[in-house]
Write a protein that holds these residues in place. Structure first.
Motif, PDB file in Angstrom:
ATOM      1  N   ILE A 130      -8.794  -1.428  -2.594  1.00 53.60           N
ATOM      2  CA  ILE A 130      -7.988  -0.488  -1.814  1.00 53.60           C
ATOM      3  C   ILE A 130      -8.627   0.894  -1.898  1.00 53.60           C
ATOM      4  O   ILE A 130      -8.852   1.423  -3.001  1.00 53.60           O
ATOM      5  N   ARG A 160     -14.971   9.532  -3.669  1.00 55.01           N
ATOM      6  CA  ARG A 160     -13.770   8.844  -3.178  1.00 55.01           C
ATOM      7  C   ARG A 160     -13.384   7.848  -4.258  1.00 55.01           C
ATOM      8  O   ARG A 160     -14.226   7.362  -5.010  1.00 55.01           O
ATOM      9  N   VAL A 208     -11.154   4.255  -5.410  1.00 53.81           N
ATOM     10  CA  VAL A 208     -10.557   2.982  -5.010  1.00 53.81           C
ATOM     11  C   VAL A 208      -9.647   2.518  -6.154  1.00 53.81           C
ATOM     12  O   VAL A 208      -9.768   2.984  -7.281  1.00 53.81           O
ATOM     13  N   ARG A 209      -8.768   1.613  -5.810  1.00 55.26           N
ATOM     14  CA  ARG A 209      -8.045   0.909  -6.865  1.00 55.26           C
ATOM     15  C   ARG A 209      -8.252  -0.578  -6.639  1.00 55.26           C
ATOM     16  O   ARG A 209      -8.494  -1.020  -5.501  1.00 55.26           O
ATOM     17  N   GLU A 223      -3.287   4.714   1.983  1.00 58.18           N
ATOM     18  CA  GLU A 223      -4.222   3.753   1.402  1.00 58.18           C
ATOM     19  C   GLU A 223      -4.699   2.766   2.462  1.00 58.18           C
ATOM     20  O   GLU A 223      -3.973   2.457   3.412  1.00 58.18           O
ATOM     21  N   GLY A 239      -7.144   5.778  -9.766  1.00 59.65           N
ATOM     22  CA  GLY A 239      -8.218   4.919  -9.285  1.00 59.65           C
ATOM     23  C   GLY A 239      -9.468   5.016 -10.128  1.00 59.65           C
ATOM     24  O   GLY A 239      -9.451   5.446 -11.276  1.00 59.65           O
ATOM     25  N   LEU A 297      -8.386   4.763  -1.665  1.00 61.03           N
ATOM     26  CA  LEU A 297      -7.346   5.782  -1.802  1.00 61.03           C
ATOM     27  C   LEU A 297      -7.621   6.937  -0.836  1.00 61.03           C
ATOM     28  O   LEU A 297      -8.769   7.217  -0.506  1.00 61.03           O
ATOM     29  N   PRO A 298      -6.568   7.615  -0.391  1.00 51.21           N
ATOM     30  CA  PRO A 298      -6.739   8.614   0.666  1.00 51.21           C
ATOM     31  C   PRO A 298      -7.314   9.955   0.217  1.00 51.21           C
ATOM     32  O   PRO A 298      -7.930  10.656   1.011  1.00 51.21           O
ATOM     33  N   HIS A 356      -6.423  -1.104   2.823  1.00 48.11           N
ATOM     34  CA  HIS A 356      -6.891  -2.353   2.212  1.00 48.11           C
ATOM     35  C   HIS A 356      -8.248  -2.674   2.818  1.00 48.11           C
ATOM     36  O   HIS A 356      -8.373  -2.913   4.015  1.00 48.11           O
ATOM     37  N   LEU A 403       0.825  -1.203   0.000  1.00 44.87           N
ATOM     38  CA  LEU A 403       0.000   0.000   0.000  1.00 44.87           C
ATOM     39  C   LEU A 403       0.861   1.255   0.000  1.00 44.87           C
ATOM     40  O   LEU A 403       1.909   1.291   0.641  1.00 44.87           O
TER      41      LEU A 403
END
Length: 119
Positions: A29, A112, A114-115, A12, A53, A31-32, A14, A8
């Motif tokens: 994941i 938001r 994610v990946r 990030e 993402g 993402l911030p 999980h 990560l």
């Protein structure tokens, strides 16, 4: 399924290892980063791509609500899922009460990203 923990980047989270029948498993994941302001669906989609993402799917958003609710403001967040009625509408997740609904894509909501890391 046995998997190793993903590597990560800073900030990030999980969220889960996802295995859906007939599809390749992946790590989800969170993402911030997030946009400062509310944005249209198109702007949210474009922003997510700039941070490497994608917007989460509807099922992923339900998972995020169940397990990472504290990472979100108590507000509405766009998903990457268009509504079946047509391309002018997309689904969102309410992180206040957990409900999901769809709205006109020109409306401004939070986002938001994610990946998905294939296993």
């Amino acid at each position: 399924m046995h998997t190793t923990a993903p590597i990560l980047a800073a900030g990030e989270i999980h969220v889960a290892t996802i295995q859906i029948a007939g599809q390749a498993p992946y790590h989800l994941i969170l993402l911030p980063d997030h946009p400062k302001d509310e944005v249209t669906h198109q702007a949210a989609t474009e922003w997510a791509a700039t941070v490497g993402g994608d917007l989460p799917t509807r099922p992923e958003q339900a998972l995020l609500f169940a397990h990472q609710r504290e990472q979100f403001d108590l507000d509405w967040y766009w998903s990457n899922t268009l509504h079946e009625s047509g391309p002018d509408y997309a689904w969102y997740q309410n992180f206040y009460d957990g409900s999901q609904d769809y709205y006109y894509r020109g409306y401004e909501l939070r986002a938001r990203a994610v990946r998905r890391l294939p296993i």
